[in-house]
Design a protein around this motif. Sequence first.
Motif, PDB file in Angstrom:
ATOM      1  N   GLN A   1       4.093  -0.320   8.994  1.00  0.00           N
ATOM      2  CA  GLN A   1       3.847  -0.484   7.564  1.00  0.00           C
ATOM      3  C   GLN A   1       3.783   0.841   6.807  1.00  0.00           C
ATOM      4  O   GLN A   1       3.264   1.833   7.303  1.00  0.00           O
ATOM      5  CB  GLN A   1       2.534  -1.235   7.344  1.00  0.00           C
ATOM      6  CG  GLN A   1       2.507  -2.629   7.937  1.00  0.00           C
ATOM      7  CD  GLN A   1       3.400  -3.579   7.195  1.00  0.00           C
ATOM      8  OE1 GLN A   1       3.634  -3.404   6.012  1.00  0.00           O
ATOM      9  NE2 GLN A   1       3.899  -4.591   7.866  1.00  0.00           N
TER      10      GLN A   1
ATOM     11  N   ASN B   1       3.649   2.020   2.292  1.00  0.00           N
ATOM     12  CA  ASN B   1       3.457   1.464   0.959  1.00  0.00           C
ATOM     13  C   ASN B   1       4.704   1.639   0.112  1.00  0.00           C
ATOM     14  O   ASN B   1       5.195   2.740  -0.062  1.00  0.00           O
ATOM     15  CB  ASN B   1       2.273   2.142   0.276  1.00  0.00           C
ATOM     16  CG  ASN B   1       0.972   1.786   0.955  1.00  0.00           C
ATOM     17  OD1 ASN B   1       0.567   0.635   0.938  1.00  0.00           O
ATOM     18  ND2 ASN B   1       0.346   2.754   1.586  1.00  0.00           N
TER      19      ASN B   1
ATOM     20  N   THR C   1       1.176   6.654   2.187  1.00  0.00           N
ATOM     21  CA  THR C   1      -0.137   6.021   2.315  1.00  0.00           C
ATOM     22  C   THR C   1      -0.767   5.706   0.970  1.00  0.00           C
ATOM     23  O   THR C   1      -1.813   5.085   0.906  1.00  0.00           O
ATOM     24  CB  THR C   1      -1.098   6.937   3.087  1.00  0.00           C
ATOM     25  OG1 THR C   1      -1.133   8.227   2.460  1.00  0.00           O
ATOM     26  CG2 THR C   1      -0.632   7.106   4.532  1.00  0.00           C
TER      27      THR C   1
ATOM     28  N   ASP D   1      -1.954   3.879  -2.057  1.00  0.00           N
ATOM     29  CA  ASP D   1      -2.145   2.448  -2.281  1.00  0.00           C
ATOM     30  C   ASP D   1      -3.090   2.232  -3.463  1.00  0.00           C
ATOM     31  O   ASP D   1      -3.863   1.283  -3.490  1.00  0.00           O
ATOM     32  CB  ASP D   1      -2.717   1.781  -1.027  1.00  0.00           C
ATOM     33  CG  ASP D   1      -2.559   0.271  -1.056  1.00  0.00           C
ATOM     34  OD1 ASP D   1      -1.706  -0.226  -1.807  1.00  0.00           O
ATOM     35  OD2 ASP D   1      -3.303  -0.398  -0.321  1.00  0.00           O
TER      36      ASP D   1
ATOM     37  N   ASN E   1       2.219  -3.027  -5.518  1.00  0.00           N
ATOM     38  CA  ASN E   1       2.431  -1.996  -4.510  1.00  0.00           C
ATOM     39  C   ASN E   1       2.261  -2.669  -3.147  1.00  0.00           C
ATOM     40  O   ASN E   1       1.167  -3.040  -2.765  1.00  0.00           O
ATOM     41  CB  ASN E   1       1.412  -0.876  -4.704  1.00  0.00           C
ATOM     42  CG  ASN E   1       1.624   0.280  -3.745  1.00  0.00           C
ATOM     43  OD1 ASN E   1       0.714   0.660  -3.022  1.00  0.00           O
ATOM     44  ND2 ASN E   1       2.816   0.831  -3.736  1.00  0.00           N
TER      45      ASN E   1
ATOM     46  N   HIS F   1       2.882  -3.435   1.109  1.00  0.00           N
ATOM     47  CA  HIS F   1       3.126  -2.897   2.443  1.00  0.00           C
ATOM     48  C   HIS F   1       4.455  -3.471   2.912  1.00  0.00           C
ATOM     49  O   HIS F   1       4.559  -4.648   3.229  1.00  0.00           O
ATOM     50  CB  HIS F   1       2.002  -3.297   3.394  1.00  0.00           C
ATOM     51  CG  HIS F   1       0.693  -2.668   3.069  1.00  0.00           C
ATOM     52  ND1 HIS F   1       0.443  -1.332   3.247  1.00  0.00           N
ATOM     53  CD2 HIS F   1      -0.431  -3.204   2.555  1.00  0.00           C
ATOM     54  CE1 HIS F   1      -0.800  -1.059   2.872  1.00  0.00           C
ATOM     55  NE2 HIS F   1      -1.347  -2.191   2.447  1.00  0.00           N
TER      56      HIS F   1
END
Length: 639
Positions: free
Chosen positions: A47, A49, A67, A69, A313, A315
Amino acid sequence: MTRHRLGPIGAMVIMVACLMVATTSHAALSDNLTLYSTMNNVTAPAQANYWQDVSGNGFHAQADPPTYDGTPDVGGTNRGTAVDFVTTITPETQFNSQQITFANGLDPNLDPGTTDFSFSFWYNQPEADAAGETAARYLLSKGNYSQISPGFGVYTKAGALTIRSEDAGGDPLDEFQLQHVAGLPGLETPVNLVGTGWHHVTGVFDRTGTYGAVDSVTLYVDGTAVNSGVLPTVGELELPNNISAPTNAIRIAGKDGVDTTRDFEGYMDDVAFYRGALSPTQVQTLYTATSFNASTISDPNITPVFVHNFETNLHVAPSPATVPDVYGAPDVPGVIHGDVTQVTDGTRGEVLSVNTRNVNNYVDFGDNFDPGATSHTVSVWVKPDGGNTATEMFATKGNRSTAQEGWSMSYRADGKVGVRGTYFIDGTAYKLNTVTETAISAGEWHHVALVIDQDTGLWEAFIDGVGSGLDGDNGLWNCDEVNYAVTFPTGGSVGFDSTYSLMLGRSGDGNALFQGDLDDFAIWNRALTSTEISAIYGGANLLPSVTITVPGDTDGDDDVDPDDAGTLASNWGAAVTNGAWDGDFNADGAVNALDASILAANWTGVLESAGQVGVPEPGTLVLLMGLACLATTLRGRKE
């Protein structure tokens, strides 16, 4: 007391060498099963973002750092969910870098070429330094990092919006530039918008001359045309300007990923790229829209390529999810691309759904499982959505056309199912094909299978347990004998091979796009019987069904013996999900040295005929010695 231990590598070498002499035993339907994807255990992707592309085309845009988020900054005004590229002009840093890159930014669909195209976005540039006389800040780019770089870009120069493009050849004479200007003709001056809040920008490349001159370009700001021009022709032949940069990724708020001094600092929202020339009315629609998605512009001549409203936003996988191969060796998972997801079906439970007909949406098993000159069986459950106007291929290994070797399964525009193949002898193509007599029901599940029997030379298709028979015509199937056959030479003289990947959801060369659901995809390197195909249609389990009560026992006979060692060997190193009967005795999802130690510790070697502990064969004896040493090594690590 000194302990003499066999090293881990030595133990592994002895164990694996001995495992190779072991044998296996399987339930009938699992015999020669080389690929089985149940669709109910899709592995989660790695995963990161991404901002979601709501066009459905999968051009998700990755935040940098991945990363990130956080909640998007509203920019202090009316945009609500704008994305924040501010790094130095406010105390609160939200991005360590100043741009967004696309997950698959090199996709050919992002290259305008010589076609009509348009882009649209909102931006707010509060950075005072951006108004400097030499300051340049890139808002949207696909190549064109300099005047002679192919592609196009949108940037501010001294605060004034500028569109620039360059032909693929990179000749300076083919450059085009258009700036936001105001004033009387001949006295125009660039308009500096730094610090003036939000503005809407649209660029329209009208190559066909729908709303103006052929190859005209118009720049709109806040719904009003502020400048226009015509792309130069290329060379002495006056060829159309080709705006392509196939080796450059598309970027939002960044130049090239290297020169960060020209990355944009500010806020952006509602970024879109369209195939087609937007009309002045459609530009106004974008400017006045209170919400933004793929349907904001509804016109059959305008195709959204990507649409980012920065509302979500997500994943999303930088490396995609996979469809595991839960049985057979070697383990070959299918790699998921695009908008293909695991969903819950009311009839079949967890299945795989190809959600839209798109060249980016498919499952790729690589160039594996060619039938070659051996017998072969393919089985899959399919539920087409219907509504297609062309043939959709839901499972293929080559054979996009009858001129290509391999096999394919398709759902045709008339609703019928076709199972087709081609082989070559001395450069001549021989075509095999049979089609259902009537259309199948869209929105309902159907079982489709193909059996290539090298012993009888028969190509047989099955729909819901019913085969096409010896001649491809049995009342439910129909073979066009004038152009096709269902028989081929026997004895392994005919091979079916293709360099294209084994695919679900489209052909290997990116055509015949399928939309619908798929379940229980399986391949055998033998010809299943009609009885076995009927059993699968009736719900028979393809995998062995046993009750395991003794650690190390794989076949449920309550003994840990050479058969169990063979099962361990056949699945050695594979990622499995079926538990003890695959050799994964400790249920950690892999068959490895820990499972070997469990088997060694529980070895009984019971002989079925005598009901007593027997003396192992020489190969098995060495196996036990290796396993025992390995078990000792593993225990020693824990002490």
